[in-house]
Design an enzyme around this catalytic site. Structure first.
Site, PDB file in Angstrom:
ATOM      1  N   LYS A  33       0.839  -1.197   0.000  1.00  0.00           N
ATOM      2  CA  LYS A  33       0.000   0.000   0.000  1.00  0.00           C
ATOM      3  C   LYS A  33       0.879   1.254   0.000  1.00  0.00           C
ATOM      4  CE  LYS A  33      -0.176   0.236   5.038  1.00  0.00           C
ATOM      5  NZ  LYS A  33      -0.995   0.452   6.229  1.00  0.00           N
ATOM      6  N   HIS A 163      -6.018  -6.616  13.533  1.00  0.00           N
ATOM      7  CA  HIS A 163      -4.746  -5.899  13.492  1.00  0.00           C
ATOM      8  C   HIS A 163      -4.303  -5.536  14.901  1.00  0.00           C
ATOM      9  CE1 HIS A 163      -1.688  -3.880  11.112  1.00  0.00           C
ATOM     10  NE2 HIS A 163      -1.774  -2.816  11.901  1.00  0.00           N
ATOM     11  N   CYS A 308      13.267  24.395   3.498  1.00  0.00           N
ATOM     12  CA  CYS A 308      12.389  25.150   2.594  1.00  0.00           C
ATOM     13  C   CYS A 308      11.634  24.174   1.687  1.00  0.00           C
ATOM     14  CB  CYS A 308      13.219  26.118   1.767  1.00  0.00           C
ATOM     15  SG  CYS A 308      14.293  27.179   2.744  1.00  0.00           S
ATOM     16  N   MET A 309      10.774  24.706   0.855  1.00  0.00           N
ATOM     17  CA  MET A 309       9.998  23.848  -0.031  1.00  0.00           C
ATOM     18  C   MET A 309      10.890  23.032  -0.956  1.00  0.00           C
ATOM     19  SD  MET A 309       6.995  24.858  -2.752  1.00  0.00           S
ATOM     20  CE  MET A 309       5.891  25.489  -1.482  1.00  0.00           C
ATOM     21  N   ASP A 310      12.006  23.637  -1.401  1.00  0.00           N
ATOM     22  CA  ASP A 310      12.811  23.024  -2.444  1.00  0.00           C
ATOM     23  C   ASP A 310      14.265  22.787  -2.059  1.00  0.00           C
ATOM     24  OD1 ASP A 310      10.591  23.559  -4.387  1.00  0.00           O
ATOM     25  OD2 ASP A 310      11.170  25.621  -3.928  1.00  0.00           O
TER      26      ASP A 310
END
Length: 372
Positions: A33, A163, A308-310
């Site tokens: 999954k 589970h 940061c994002m990048d």
């Protein structure tokens, strides 16, 4: 030339499945999954089957149908099914489905009618996780309704499952209590006249530590990717994923230089900074700011300032670093690089989350150990 990559060692997945296979007489379901926990669902599934997995486990109907469309014919169980889905497509494709309530059972019956064949069902009992599964109080009614539908030729109950809550903490008394409830639930199954072929309860941790919970089928997920569900133990598993990037830019800055947004880090001395082109858009947790471990130029370093994002920045002190040097966030640890466990500890989460974050991002996955 690559900028950043997630490398997945399919031979490691094969070795891990073989290791798990050798420790049980039960059949083995490789859980793939969430895009194979970030490793890629289809390559991971094929590698697991190569190594002897009998089943594949997924959450969603879409995941199961993707496996079928890719030509995977092994048994597949899908268990997270919201109301109103086209379950008949799963029945037609030979996907096993999970049911834990009378409304879910009714949807399975309708799906069987639309498909023109009985749905193969795994009935789930809640033994203590209080998540999916029928409560012990609701279990008899579900069993009676399922037995009637099976007698009418509408469904086939092939499995019963549950589970664990605390299997990752060997010796926790809740595990024994859940096992006792599962046995009670199985006795009710028998009294209802149902004879499911597969009884399954064991996740990765129980597969590794509790052979008395294996029954007919075990369901390891994390362990097939080489990560241990039990802190401080490796069980001979080999991590399959490595995340790394090439340094985009280096620069020399004086002591007292603020780094990244908010200047939450300031260089304590003159320093060589390395800018690494990976950020939270690529799976790096933002809360790894000032804590995430990275290996660069032969040393472990810590992210300096905010992720940061990048991109993020590393303070390398006086160590020589150059544009294009490889920064490894995590890998198997064989060469001294951080592991997913190290990252989990650094940011206060679990290794599952670290590797899964890197699935489905813009960072390309590269596979080693591909077979034709």
């Amino acid at each position: 030339m690559w900028q950043a990559e997630v490398r997945v060692d399919l031979d490691a997945i094969r070795a891990n499945v073989s290791r798990l296979r050798s420790g049980t007489t039960a059949e083995l379901m490789a859980v793939v999954k969430a895009d194979g926990y970030g490793h890629g669902m289809l390559p991971a599934a094929r590698a697991a089957l190569d190594a002897g997995a009998d089943w594949l486990g997924v959450c969603t109907l879409d995941e199961a149908l993707t496996l079928r469309r890719a030509g995977v014919t092994a048994p597949v169980l899908a268990w997270l099914l919201a109301p109103g889905l086209p379950l008949h497509e799963g029945v037609t494709a030979g996907v096993d489905l999970a049911a834990a309530s009378l409304p879910q059972l009714d949807e399975m019956i309708e799906a069987s009618r639309l498909a023109g064949r009985p749905a193969r069902l795994h009935l789930k009992i809640d033994t203590g996780l209080s998540r999916g599964g029928a409560t012990v109080a609701d279990w008899p009614a579900l069993l009676d309704a399922a037995a009637k539908a099976q007698a009418d030729g509408l469904i086939e109950v092939v499995g019963v499952w549950s589970h664990f809550v605390y299997a990752d903490m060997p010796g926790h008394p809740t595990t024994d209590r859940q096992l006792a409830v599962f046995h009670e639930g199985l006795a009710m199954v028998e009294r209802a006249g149902l004879r499911p072929r597969w009884r399954h309860l064991a996740n990765s941790a129980a597969t590794l530590t509790r052979p008395d919970t294996h029954f007919d089928l075990v369901r390891p997920g994390l362990a097939i990717y080489g990560l241990s569900p039990v802190a401080g133990e490796t069980y001979g598993l080999k991590p399959a994923m490595t995340a790394r990037a090439r340094v985009m830019l280096t620069k020399r800055v004086p002591a007292g230089t603020g780094v990244s947004y908010g200047h939450t880090y300031t260089t304590p001395a003159d320093a060589n900074l390395a800018v690494v082109p990976l950020g939270y858009a690529d799976g790096v947790p933002r809360h790894a700011s000032n804590s995430g471990p990275v290996q660069l130029a032969g040393k472990r370093r810590t992210i300096s300032g905010r992720v940061c994002m990048d991109q993020f920045v590393l303070d390398c002190g006086d160590d020589p670093v150059a544009d294009g040097d490889v920064a490894t966030l995590f890998g198997s640890g064989v060469d001294g690089e951080p592991t997913a466990d190290d990252w989990a500890e650094a940011v206060g989460t679990i290794n599952y989350e670290i590797v899964t974050r890197f699935g489905g991002t813009r960072v390309p996955r590269v596979y080693d150990g591909v077979t034709q």
